[in-house]
Design a protein around this motif. Structure first.
Motif, PDB file in Angstrom:
ATOM      1  N   GLY A  17     -22.170  -2.227  -0.572  1.00 64.67           N
ATOM      2  CA  GLY A  17     -22.642  -0.886  -0.251  1.00 64.67           C
ATOM      3  C   GLY A  17     -21.799   0.180  -0.918  1.00 64.67           C
ATOM      4  N   ARG A  18     -21.213   1.059  -0.110  1.00 63.73           N
ATOM      5  CA  ARG A  18     -20.389   2.137  -0.671  1.00 63.73           C
ATOM      6  C   ARG A  18     -18.976   1.686  -1.027  1.00 63.73           C
ATOM      7  N   TYR A  19     -18.662   0.447  -0.728  1.00 62.02           N
ATOM      8  CA  TYR A  19     -17.323  -0.073  -1.007  1.00 62.02           C
ATOM      9  C   TYR A  19     -17.329  -0.943  -2.267  1.00 62.02           C
ATOM     10  N   SER A  20     -16.359  -0.739  -3.089  1.00 65.04           N
ATOM     11  CA  SER A  20     -16.175  -1.615  -4.232  1.00 65.04           C
ATOM     12  C   SER A  20     -14.679  -1.882  -4.386  1.00 65.04           C
ATOM     13  N   LEU A  21     -14.389  -3.026  -4.946  1.00 65.92           N
ATOM     14  CA  LEU A  21     -12.996  -3.416  -5.110  1.00 65.92           C
ATOM     15  C   LEU A  21     -12.698  -3.466  -6.601  1.00 65.92           C
ATOM     16  N   ASN A  22     -11.749  -2.688  -7.026  1.00 64.68           N
ATOM     17  CA  ASN A  22     -11.334  -2.657  -8.423  1.00 64.68           C
ATOM     18  C   ASN A  22     -10.228  -3.682  -8.611  1.00 64.68           C
TER      19      ASN A  22
ATOM     20  N   ALA B  27      -5.663  -4.464  -6.344  1.00 69.76           N
ATOM     21  CA  ALA B  27      -6.977  -4.649  -5.717  1.00 69.76           C
ATOM     22  C   ALA B  27      -7.320  -3.374  -4.959  1.00 69.76           C
ATOM     23  N   ASN B  28      -7.595  -2.333  -5.706  1.00 71.54           N
ATOM     24  CA  ASN B  28      -7.850  -1.041  -5.089  1.00 71.54           C
ATOM     25  C   ASN B  28      -9.249  -0.963  -4.501  1.00 71.54           C
ATOM     26  N   LEU B  29      -9.342  -0.299  -3.373  1.00 73.16           N
ATOM     27  CA  LEU B  29     -10.633  -0.094  -2.713  1.00 73.16           C
ATOM     28  C   LEU B  29     -11.176   1.270  -3.110  1.00 73.16           C
ATOM     29  N   VAL B  30     -12.419   1.291  -3.527  1.00 77.57           N
ATOM     30  CA  VAL B  30     -13.076   2.550  -3.854  1.00 77.57           C
ATOM     31  C   VAL B  30     -14.195   2.780  -2.842  1.00 77.57           C
ATOM     32  N   ILE B  31     -14.133   3.921  -2.187  1.00 74.08           N
ATOM     33  CA  ILE B  31     -15.194   4.308  -1.264  1.00 74.08           C
ATOM     34  C   ILE B  31     -15.947   5.451  -1.910  1.00 74.08           C
ATOM     35  N   SER B  32     -17.207   5.251  -2.126  1.00 69.85           N
ATOM     36  CA  SER B  32     -18.010   6.305  -2.752  1.00 69.85           C
ATOM     37  C   SER B  32     -18.702   7.128  -1.668  1.00 69.85           C
ATOM     38  N   ALA B  33     -19.011   8.368  -2.016  1.00 67.05           N
ATOM     39  CA  ALA B  33     -19.753   9.248  -1.101  1.00 67.05           C
ATOM     40  C   ALA B  33     -19.174   9.198   0.312  1.00 67.05           C
ATOM     41  N   SER B  34     -17.928   9.608   0.441  1.00 71.15           N
ATOM     42  CA  SER B  34     -17.229   9.530   1.730  1.00 71.15           C
ATOM     43  C   SER B  34     -17.994  10.239   2.836  1.00 71.15           C
ATOM     44  N   GLN B  35     -17.888   9.640   4.014  1.00 72.93           N
ATOM     45  CA  GLN B  35     -18.520  10.198   5.204  1.00 72.93           C
ATOM     46  C   GLN B  35     -17.451  10.461   6.255  1.00 72.93           C
TER      47      GLN B  35
ATOM     48  N   GLN C   3       0.884  -1.169   0.000  1.00 73.43           N
ATOM     49  CA  GLN C   3       0.000   0.000   0.000  1.00 73.43           C
ATOM     50  C   GLN C   3       0.912   1.207   0.000  1.00 73.43           C
ATOM     51  N   THR C   4       0.890   1.950  -1.078  1.00 74.14           N
ATOM     52  CA  THR C   4       1.869   3.015  -1.261  1.00 74.14           C
ATOM     53  C   THR C   4       1.433   4.358  -0.709  1.00 74.14           C
ATOM     54  N   GLN C   5       0.212   4.448  -0.249  1.00 76.37           N
ATOM     55  CA  GLN C   5      -0.303   5.728   0.245  1.00 76.37           C
ATOM     56  C   GLN C   5      -0.371   5.702   1.775  1.00 76.37           C
ATOM     57  N   PRO C   6       0.566   6.328   2.458  1.00 78.18           N
ATOM     58  CA  PRO C   6       0.501   6.338   3.917  1.00 78.18           C
ATOM     59  C   PRO C   6      -0.715   7.104   4.428  1.00 78.18           C
ATOM     60  N   GLY C   7      -1.080   8.164   3.700  1.00 83.46           N
ATOM     61  CA  GLY C   7      -2.206   8.971   4.107  1.00 83.46           C
ATOM     62  C   GLY C   7      -2.937   9.529   2.899  1.00 83.46           C
ATOM     63  N   MET C   8      -4.246   9.681   3.072  1.00 80.76           N
ATOM     64  CA  MET C   8      -5.066  10.230   1.991  1.00 80.76           C
ATOM     65  C   MET C   8      -6.102  11.174   2.572  1.00 80.76           C
ATOM     66  N   PHE C   9      -6.359  12.252   1.847  1.00 81.21           N
ATOM     67  CA  PHE C   9      -7.412  13.182   2.238  1.00 81.21           C
ATOM     68  C   PHE C   9      -8.507  13.128   1.180  1.00 81.21           C
ATOM     69  N   VAL C  10      -9.748  13.220   1.637  1.00 82.64           N
ATOM     70  CA  VAL C  10     -10.867  13.269   0.697  1.00 82.64           C
ATOM     71  C   VAL C  10     -11.931  14.192   1.276  1.00 82.64           C
ATOM     72  N   GLN C  11     -12.578  14.908   0.403  1.00 87.27           N
ATOM     73  CA  GLN C  11     -13.666  15.778   0.828  1.00 87.27           C
ATOM     74  C   GLN C  11     -14.906  14.934   1.065  1.00 87.27           C
ATOM     75  N   GLU C  12     -15.623  15.293   2.093  1.00 86.86           N
ATOM     76  CA  GLU C  12     -16.872  14.587   2.388  1.00 86.86           C
ATOM     77  C   GLU C  12     -17.751  14.536   1.152  1.00 86.86           C
TER      78      GLU C  12
ATOM     79  N   GLU D  36     -17.297  12.921  -1.515  1.00 83.98           N
ATOM     80  CA  GLU D  36     -16.592  12.557  -2.732  1.00 83.98           C
ATOM     81  C   GLU D  36     -16.125  11.090  -2.640  1.00 83.98           C
ATOM     82  N   ALA D  37     -15.702  10.562  -3.779  1.00 84.90           N
ATOM     83  CA  ALA D  37     -15.182   9.196  -3.822  1.00 84.90           C
ATOM     84  C   ALA D  37     -13.666   9.214  -3.644  1.00 84.90           C
TER      85      ALA D  37
END
Lengths: 118, 116
Positions: free
Chosen positions: B62-67, B75-83, B6-15, B17-18
């Protein structure tokens, strides 16, 4: 869903004492359980695989005489940290595989035990 | 040997957004399972989603999908409509040889921060 419990959830002990952590599968039988440790801000590292009725299989670098694992029944595995020292302070997590056909696509994790050795 | 990256130690996302959390793996076993777990500050490991190596379709929960891109071993995880409650540590994990009795290895994790 399948539930795994751990007891205690946290423990503080003096250096040199032994601490026992219990891992129970509450609504299914677990022939195999796993023990992990996790240092702050790090990933889970597998310590050993615990098989009911047989000796545990330890990962390389894990002292089997220090971390005693007993899996005496299909619902209980215990991890005993013997002669604990401050460097053993960590978050210990167990997980279990089910045998009922329910939940065999994943491991179910216990809530973890936070050990602090003074 | 198994390996999860996992190459991303940290990630920011706006509420609302995916966000995509990356995971690549390495194995020589044709049969394996891929998992994503969420670990909030309480420490519990929460199972999110599973993908088997022989599954033809990408897993969704649900809001999780695996690409799942098998040829690229990702095997990337996609979270839609972040909360806001999605803020946590996320671990990608792999298990070889089916799902029973084989050990799971974990990636280093990605800490997700959801901004209001």
């Amino acid at each position: 869903g399948a539930v795994v419990s751990q007891h205690p959830s946290w423990v503080i002990c003096k250096s040199g004492t032994s601490v026992k952590i219990e891992c129970r599968s509450l609504d299914f039988q677990a022939t195999t359980m796993f023990w992990y440790r996790q240092f702050p801000k790090q990933s889970l590292m597998l310590m050993a695989t615990s098989n009911e009725g047989s000796k545990a299989t330890y990962e390389q670098g894990v002292e089997k005489d220090k971390f005693l694992i007993n899996h005496a029944s299909l619902t209980l595995s215990t991890l005993t940290v013997t002669s604990a020292h401050p460097e053993d302070s960590s978050f210990y997590i167990c997980s279990a595989d089910g045998t009922s056909g329910r939940g065999t696509d994943t491991q179910y994790f216990g809530p973890g035990t936070r050990l602090t050795v003074l | 040997a198994q390996k999860i990256t996992q190459t991303q130690p940290g990630m920011f996302v706006q509420e609302k957004e995916a966000v995509t959390l990356d995971c690549t793996y390495d194995t020589s076993d044709p049969s394996y399972g891929l998992f994503w777990y969420k670990q909030p500050s309480s420490g519990e490991m929460i199972f999110l989603i599973y993908q088997g190596s022989y599954d033809q379709q990408n897993a969704t929960e649900g809001r999780y999908s695996l690409n799942f891109q098998k040829a690229r071993k990702s095997a990337n995880l996609v979270i839609s409509a972040s909360q806001l409650g999605d803020s946590a540590m996320y671990f990608c994990a792999m298990r070889e040889g089916g799902t029973g009795g084989f050990k799971t290895i974990f990636g280093a994790g990605t800490r997700l921060f959801v901004k209001a």
